[in-house]
Design a protein around this motif. Structure first.
Motif, PDB file in Angstrom:
ATOM      1  N   GLN A  41       0.852  -1.177   0.000  1.00  0.00           N
ATOM      2  CA  GLN A  41       0.000   0.000   0.000  1.00  0.00           C
ATOM      3  C   GLN A  41       0.898   1.239   0.000  1.00  0.00           C
ATOM      4  O   GLN A  41       1.930   1.261   0.676  1.00  0.00           O
ATOM      5  N   MET A  44      -1.541   5.259   1.942  1.00  0.00           N
ATOM      6  CA  MET A  44      -2.603   4.865   2.868  1.00  0.00           C
ATOM      7  C   MET A  44      -2.297   3.443   3.327  1.00  0.00           C
ATOM      8  O   MET A  44      -2.546   2.483   2.604  1.00  0.00           O
ATOM      9  N   THR A  45      -1.730   3.309   4.504  1.00  0.00           N
ATOM     10  CA  THR A  45      -1.121   2.030   4.884  1.00  0.00           C
ATOM     11  C   THR A  45      -1.758   1.414   6.129  1.00  0.00           C
ATOM     12  O   THR A  45      -1.111   0.672   6.867  1.00  0.00           O
ATOM     13  N   ASN A  46      -3.045   1.686   6.363  1.00  0.00           N
ATOM     14  CA  ASN A  46      -3.696   1.123   7.546  1.00  0.00           C
ATOM     15  C   ASN A  46      -4.472  -0.153   7.222  1.00  0.00           C
ATOM     16  O   ASN A  46      -5.343  -0.573   7.976  1.00  0.00           O
ATOM     17  N   THR A  47      -4.185  -0.776   6.080  1.00  0.00           N
ATOM     18  CA  THR A  47      -4.766  -2.066   5.730  1.00  0.00           C
ATOM     19  C   THR A  47      -3.637  -2.999   5.332  1.00  0.00           C
ATOM     20  O   THR A  47      -2.555  -2.565   4.959  1.00  0.00           O
ATOM     21  N   SER A  48      -3.898  -4.290   5.425  1.00  0.00           N
ATOM     22  CA  SER A  48      -2.840  -5.256   5.152  1.00  0.00           C
ATOM     23  C   SER A  48      -3.312  -6.322   4.177  1.00  0.00           C
ATOM     24  O   SER A  48      -4.508  -6.440   3.883  1.00  0.00           O
TER      25      SER A  48
END
Length: 226
Positions: A41, A44-48
């Protein structure tokens, strides 16, 4: 590859409706110090990454392909990261798909002489072989278990003149299978007019390709899972 790609799948159940929402990463741009990362990502890096096994256990969906997109990172002194491909099939139901792709129209650009990364795309693929390129932000598309949604996310741009790329980096790209021999030769072949030949790893790879009919870098799927 912009920020990230948003995917929404919905279907009817015995108890009403169900929905699955997923975000997919792609390539990150190269910097002045190192190549870009692949399958991540960006911004926006709050998902994996959700493993295939977890998704298929919880939802009536099947992932038929999940891999790096070969040749999707832009060339350069430091190359861009690779995008990913992930194919979804509904199991036992008709589903509705909506998506929002980033860098699907314009390729992620390189800087200071670096090449552009590959753009992304959504494709509807039927079991009879028929394929349809979808809009970059499709909405409420219906498909049954005889078709798949193929999501290809964008790669990323490279940094600097490709002629300055270290041979160790070229060797790694060749051996990993992330880049084809054609891509490597086309983007990193030294200018013969300057009196410099191609890097030795490209010479070796070309020789192996001619002898064997296909090189390690040409084998789709080899080492290509995130």
């Amino acid at each position: 590859q912009g920020t990230m790609n948003n995917l929404v799948f919905g279907w009817q159940t015995d108890h009403g409706t169900a929905q699955y929402y997923e975000t997919l990463g792609g390539g990150s741009g190269a910097t002045r110090e190192r190549p870009g990362a692949s399958a991540v990502q960006v911004h926006m890096t709050n998902t994996s990454n959700l493993p295939i096994e977890a998704l298929e256990t919880e939802y009536p969906l099947m992932i038929e392909r999940y891999e790096f997109v070969q040749d999707s990172g832009g060339s350069g002194k430091y190359r861009g990261g690779l995008g990913i491909r992930r194919d979804y099939r509904p199991i036992g139901h008709t589903m509705t798909f909506s998506g929002q792709g980033e860098r699907f129209r314009n390729q992620p650009w390189g800087i200071f002489g670096g090449g552009a990364g590959a753009a992304g795309k959504f494709t509807l693929i039927h079991d009879n072989g028929e394929e349809k390129r979808l809009a970059n932000k499709p909405a409420a598309l219906k498909l049954d278990e005889h078709a798949i949604i193929s999501v290809v996310t964008a790669g990323a741009g490279g940094y600097g003149d490709p002629a300055e790329r270290a041979e160790a980096g070229l060797q790694e790209d060749v051996e990993s299978g992330k880049f084809s021999s054609d891509f490597m030769t086309r983007n990193y072949q030294q200018n013969e007019a300057s009196g410099h030949g191609p890097p030795s790893c490209l010479k070796t790879n070309e020789k192996q390709h001619n002898q064997n009919g296909n090189s390690l870098a040409d084998r789709q799927g080899y080492g290509n899972s995130p």
